[in-house]
Structures are given as C-alpha cells and as structure tokens.
Design a protein around this motif. Structure first.
Motif, PDB file in Angstrom:
ATOM      1  N   ILE A 100     103.367  -2.508 -20.551  1.00  0.00           N
ATOM      2  CA  ILE A 100     102.046  -2.267 -21.142  1.00  0.00           C
ATOM      3  C   ILE A 100     101.233  -1.348 -20.236  1.00  0.00           C
ATOM      4  O   ILE A 100     100.601  -0.389 -20.701  1.00  0.00           O
ATOM      5  CB  ILE A 100     101.313  -3.599 -21.400  1.00  0.00           C
ATOM      6  N   TYR A 101     101.251  -1.602 -18.930  1.00  0.00           N
ATOM      7  CA  TYR A 101     100.534  -0.752 -17.981  1.00  0.00           C
ATOM      8  C   TYR A 101     101.065   0.678 -18.018  1.00  0.00           C
ATOM      9  O   TYR A 101     100.284   1.633 -18.048  1.00  0.00           O
ATOM     10  CB  TYR A 101     100.648  -1.326 -16.571  1.00  0.00           C
TER      11      TYR A 101
ATOM     12  N   ILE B 290      99.893   2.393 -21.288  1.00  0.00           N
ATOM     13  CA  ILE B 290      98.467   2.752 -21.281  1.00  0.00           C
ATOM     14  C   ILE B 290      98.206   3.918 -20.333  1.00  0.00           C
ATOM     15  O   ILE B 290      97.455   4.843 -20.669  1.00  0.00           O
ATOM     16  CB  ILE B 290      97.610   1.528 -20.912  1.00  0.00           C
ATOM     17  N   SER B 291      98.821   3.903 -19.165  1.00  0.00           N
ATOM     18  CA  SER B 291      98.594   5.003 -18.222  1.00  0.00           C
ATOM     19  C   SER B 291      99.195   6.304 -18.744  1.00  0.00           C
ATOM     20  O   SER B 291      98.619   7.376 -18.536  1.00  0.00           O
ATOM     21  CB  SER B 291      99.147   4.658 -16.840  1.00  0.00           C
TER      22      SER B 291
ATOM     23  N   LEU C 227      99.452   7.086 -21.952  1.00  0.00           N
ATOM     24  CA  LEU C 227      98.537   7.497 -23.018  1.00  0.00           C
ATOM     25  C   LEU C 227      97.278   8.132 -22.427  1.00  0.00           C
ATOM     26  O   LEU C 227      96.807   9.156 -22.926  1.00  0.00           O
ATOM     27  CB  LEU C 227      98.173   6.298 -23.889  1.00  0.00           C
ATOM     28  N   ALA C 228      96.750   7.562 -21.362  1.00  0.00           N
ATOM     29  CA  ALA C 228      95.566   8.131 -20.714  1.00  0.00           C
ATOM     30  C   ALA C 228      95.864   9.521 -20.156  1.00  0.00           C
ATOM     31  O   ALA C 228      95.036  10.427 -20.262  1.00  0.00           O
ATOM     32  CB  ALA C 228      95.088   7.204 -19.596  1.00  0.00           C
TER      33      ALA C 228
END
Length: 65
Positions: free
Chosen positions: A41-42, A45-46, A48-49
C-alpha cells in the motif's frame, strides 16, 4: 570469519534467510501478511504521488511555453 563492524559493536543482524524467519521475528508483534500488505500500500501510494507530481510539472511547463 569476519563478523563485521556492526556485529563487533553489538548491533544485531537484521537479515533473514527465509520469509518464515521474518514471520517469527517482526517488530511490535506484526504479522508477516499485514507487513507485506502495508508495504505494498505504501509503495502504491508513493508511486501514485510521484506520477501526480510528474504530470503536474509537465502540465505547468507545457502551459508556460
């Protein structure tokens, strides 16, 4: 056999030979499946950012030309 500088100073080794070894010794009593899930998940998200920042920068640069 050379033990290495960290081992000589008393620091424990943090390497595991198998996933089963890691499951028995995770910090804070975490489960290996939960650790893997939250790591993915981390990373998602990173990633995607990173893409969002790249796209925003590209759009700003294209607008300024």
């Amino acid at each position: 056999m050379e033990r290495g500088l960290l081992a000589a100073m008393g620091a424990p080794y943090l390497g595991f030979s198998t996933a089963g070894d890691a499951a028995n010794g995770l910090l804070f009593g975490w489960d290996i499946a939960d650790f893997q899930k939250w790591a993915l998940i981390y990373l998602g998200i990173s990633s995607l950012a990173f893409v969002v920042v790249w796209v925003v920068g590209y759009l700003r640069r294209a607008k300024g030309l």
